[in-house]
Design a protein around this motif. Sequence first.
Motif, PDB file in Angstrom:
ATOM      1  N   ARG A 202    -148.250 -34.382 -18.844  1.00  0.00           N
ATOM      2  CA  ARG A 202    -149.568 -33.747 -18.754  1.00  0.00           C
ATOM      3  C   ARG A 202    -149.999 -33.534 -17.309  1.00  0.00           C
ATOM      4  NH1 ARG A 202    -148.771 -32.069 -23.448  1.00  0.00           N
ATOM      5  NH2 ARG A 202    -149.404 -33.304 -25.254  1.00  0.00           N
ATOM      6  N   GLU A 203    -149.593 -34.444 -16.420  1.00  0.00           N
ATOM      7  CA  GLU A 203    -149.957 -34.318 -15.002  1.00  0.00           C
ATOM      8  C   GLU A 203    -148.926 -33.526 -14.218  1.00  0.00           C
ATOM      9  OE1 GLU A 203    -152.941 -35.382 -14.058  1.00  0.00           O
ATOM     10  OE2 GLU A 203    -153.180 -35.965 -16.169  1.00  0.00           O
ATOM     11  N   ARG A 204    -147.920 -33.038 -14.902  1.00  0.00           N
ATOM     12  CA  ARG A 204    -146.875 -32.248 -14.260  1.00  0.00           C
ATOM     13  C   ARG A 204    -146.642 -30.955 -15.040  1.00  0.00           C
ATOM     14  NH1 ARG A 204    -142.167 -36.562 -12.285  1.00  0.00           N
ATOM     15  NH2 ARG A 204    -143.506 -37.702 -10.819  1.00  0.00           N
ATOM     16  N   PRO A 205    -147.634 -30.101 -15.120  1.00  0.00           N
ATOM     17  CA  PRO A 205    -147.455 -28.861 -15.892  1.00  0.00           C
ATOM     18  C   PRO A 205    -146.594 -27.852 -15.140  1.00  0.00           C
ATOM     19  CG  PRO A 205    -149.606 -28.873 -14.821  1.00  0.00           C
ATOM     20  CD  PRO A 205    -148.972 -30.195 -14.504  1.00  0.00           C
ATOM     21  N   ALA A 206    -145.485 -27.459 -15.715  1.00  0.00           N
ATOM     22  CA  ALA A 206    -144.576 -26.512 -15.054  1.00  0.00           C
ATOM     23  C   ALA A 206    -143.774 -25.760 -16.105  1.00  0.00           C
ATOM     24  CB  ALA A 206    -143.650 -27.246 -14.092  1.00  0.00           C
ATOM     25  N   ILE A 207    -143.064 -24.748 -15.618  1.00  0.00           N
ATOM     26  CA  ILE A 207    -142.119 -24.007 -16.448  1.00  0.00           C
ATOM     27  C   ILE A 207    -140.730 -24.617 -16.315  1.00  0.00           C
ATOM     28  CG2 ILE A 207    -141.001 -21.772 -16.780  1.00  0.00           C
ATOM     29  CD1 ILE A 207    -143.901 -21.799 -17.679  1.00  0.00           C
ATOM     30  N   LEU A 208    -140.368 -24.944 -15.087  1.00  0.00           N
ATOM     31  CA  LEU A 208    -139.045 -25.485 -14.785  1.00  0.00           C
ATOM     32  C   LEU A 208    -139.184 -26.890 -14.218  1.00  0.00           C
ATOM     33  CD1 LEU A 208    -137.624 -22.366 -12.888  1.00  0.00           C
ATOM     34  CD2 LEU A 208    -137.460 -22.849 -15.340  1.00  0.00           C
ATOM     35  N   TYR A 209    -138.282 -27.755 -14.633  1.00  0.00           N
ATOM     36  CA  TYR A 209    -138.236 -29.124 -14.120  1.00  0.00           C
ATOM     37  C   TYR A 209    -136.808 -29.414 -13.653  1.00  0.00           C
ATOM     38  CZ  TYR A 209    -142.675 -29.775 -16.622  1.00  0.00           C
ATOM     39  OH  TYR A 209    -143.976 -29.672 -17.094  1.00  0.00           O
ATOM     40  N   GLN A 210    -136.644 -29.623 -12.343  1.00  0.00           N
ATOM     41  CA  GLN A 210    -135.331 -29.950 -11.809  1.00  0.00           C
ATOM     42  C   GLN A 210    -135.280 -31.434 -11.479  1.00  0.00           C
ATOM     43  OE1 GLN A 210    -137.105 -27.276 -10.485  1.00  0.00           O
ATOM     44  NE2 GLN A 210    -135.778 -25.481 -10.490  1.00  0.00           N
ATOM     45  N   THR A 211    -134.327 -32.147 -12.081  1.00  0.00           N
ATOM     46  CA  THR A 211    -134.223 -33.590 -11.873  1.00  0.00           C
ATOM     47  C   THR A 211    -132.961 -33.905 -11.079  1.00  0.00           C
ATOM     48  OG1 THR A 211    -133.037 -33.968 -13.960  1.00  0.00           O
ATOM     49  CG2 THR A 211    -135.441 -34.026 -14.030  1.00  0.00           C
ATOM     50  N   LEU A 212    -133.114 -34.747 -10.051  1.00  0.00           N
ATOM     51  CA  LEU A 212    -132.017 -35.063  -9.147  1.00  0.00           C
ATOM     52  C   LEU A 212    -131.931 -36.562  -8.940  1.00  0.00           C
ATOM     53  CD1 LEU A 212    -132.754 -32.456  -6.315  1.00  0.00           C
ATOM     54  CD2 LEU A 212    -131.018 -32.252  -8.092  1.00  0.00           C
ATOM     55  N   SER A 213    -130.706 -37.070  -8.917  1.00  0.00           N
ATOM     56  CA  SER A 213    -130.472 -38.457  -8.527  1.00  0.00           C
ATOM     57  C   SER A 213    -129.031 -38.553  -8.055  1.00  0.00           C
ATOM     58  CB  SER A 213    -130.712 -39.412  -9.698  1.00  0.00           C
ATOM     59  OG  SER A 213    -129.591 -39.457 -10.548  1.00  0.00           O
ATOM     60  N   SER A 214    -128.616 -39.726  -7.674  1.00  0.00           N
ATOM     61  CA  SER A 214    -127.228 -39.906  -7.266  1.00  0.00           C
ATOM     62  C   SER A 214    -126.284 -39.832  -8.454  1.00  0.00           C
ATOM     63  CB  SER A 214    -127.068 -41.250  -6.550  1.00  0.00           C
ATOM     64  OG  SER A 214    -127.468 -42.316  -7.406  1.00  0.00           O
ATOM     65  N   GLU A 215    -126.829 -39.881  -9.678  1.00  0.00           N
ATOM     66  CA  GLU A 215    -126.009 -39.907 -10.888  1.00  0.00           C
ATOM     67  C   GLU A 215    -126.059 -38.615 -11.698  1.00  0.00           C
ATOM     68  OE1 GLU A 215    -127.325 -43.246 -13.109  1.00  0.00           O
ATOM     69  OE2 GLU A 215    -126.682 -44.719 -11.623  1.00  0.00           O
ATOM     70  N   TYR A 216    -127.077 -37.796 -11.490  1.00  0.00           N
ATOM     71  CA  TYR A 216    -127.179 -36.583 -12.302  1.00  0.00           C
ATOM     72  C   TYR A 216    -127.950 -35.499 -11.561  1.00  0.00           C
ATOM     73  CZ  TYR A 216    -131.696 -38.803 -13.350  1.00  0.00           C
ATOM     74  OH  TYR A 216    -132.917 -39.405 -13.243  1.00  0.00           O
ATOM     75  N   CYS A 217    -127.779 -34.302 -12.074  1.00  0.00           N
ATOM     76  CA  CYS A 217    -128.539 -33.125 -11.628  1.00  0.00           C
ATOM     77  C   CYS A 217    -128.720 -32.264 -12.865  1.00  0.00           C
ATOM     78  CB  CYS A 217    -127.776 -32.381 -10.542  1.00  0.00           C
ATOM     79  SG  CYS A 217    -128.435 -30.744 -10.196  1.00  0.00           S
ATOM     80  N   GLU A 218    -129.894 -32.345 -13.459  1.00  0.00           N
ATOM     81  CA  GLU A 218    -130.151 -31.626 -14.704  1.00  0.00           C
ATOM     82  C   GLU A 218    -131.383 -30.741 -14.539  1.00  0.00           C
ATOM     83  OE1 GLU A 218    -127.813 -31.843 -16.621  1.00  0.00           O
ATOM     84  OE2 GLU A 218    -126.961 -33.850 -16.507  1.00  0.00           O
TER      85      GLU A 218
END
Length: 408
Positions: A202-218
Amino acid sequence: MNTDRSVAIVGGGPCGLMMALLLARTGIRCVVFEKRSGISTHPKAMGVSRRIAELFKQLGLLEPIRNGSLAGEGRFLSIWSKSLVGEELGRVPFAHVPGEFTPCTGLHCPQTLTEKVLLDAVTAESLAEVRFDCEVLNIQPHEDCVRLSLPGNQTVDVPWVVAADGAGSAIRHSLDVDTDGPGDMGHFLNVMFRANYGTHLRERPAILYQTLSSEYCEFFVAVNADDLWLMHHFLQPGEEPKDFPSDRLQTMIRAASGSPAEPVEVLSVVPWVMSPKVARRYRIDRTFLVGDAAARLSPAGGMGLNTGLQSAHNLAWKLACVINGQAGDSLLDTYQEERRDAALRTMENTNRNADEIFSVVASAMENNWDKVRYLIAQSRRRGAGLGQDLGLAYSRGACYPMAQSRCR
């Protein structure tokens, strides 16, 4: 056998359906051949540009498209973070567009709905016909017609063919049409799934969400921003779609979401290749390429479907004028003159968008989080994109020089 249809359209996706609708509404009989049993059930393309919204408005189709779109007001274009609910790395806002340029706004509408709205409109036209479960096996160009081979040893002769049969267009290949582009930029899985992530964002309203870490990129795309989502997963060299059964995908999604307790249901998976390419010829005698068959673009920027629909709009009125005897055959040559140059410029722009995203991901893989934040803050996608959307101009084609077009 002969047919009373003036145009055969191979491919019943959004561009093929748009082509049929535009032709029928200008009095041209046409038939769409689609090898699938129906329209798409997996929402691939999502973005509807301001220019395409204008076309839908002219066709009387904007309201159902708008009603099925995710409201953009109050949303960001994209939010980068270490998981959907994890540490935030940056946001890319939608740029304000002054209202005097267009009465329409861009929309975020699943391709499944776009196709349904178009199919309903085409079905209502007496001059258009859509044949599902009917694959065009090959075509044979002749001087005064094109012969289509269908299952059951059937053949159909038509004066004109429009190939809207996708990025791997069998018709484009059969006509030996080469393409220009940067080549293979990556193999992906497009995963549609259901999970109640909307309550966590709810506090992050967006169309696209890019998630990054040392283990994944989704990369996640909000379909309804509640419980329906897409995830684009990059396949490493040697990996194949069969290596990712539903349980493995569920584990990956839960990890990148940051909400591992939330149930995940994988609904469908579509492999795809990021391989931007533009055909060197859009017209091959009596056959024309539209949609991904003509120009396959990087999805970074959401201009692929929009470019294809604009090309269908460009070709339809010209083909109708020639068939109705209102213009000579040379008018059809302007389709390639106008739309190929436009597609090349759009491909260059979307490739730069993709390069920007790859740079952010590469920095994350190096654990250079300061650079990640800097690149996101400097994102070129913060711009309004008006030049790309509404500002395309044709330097040659079906136009008169300004001095000749003024009233005397």
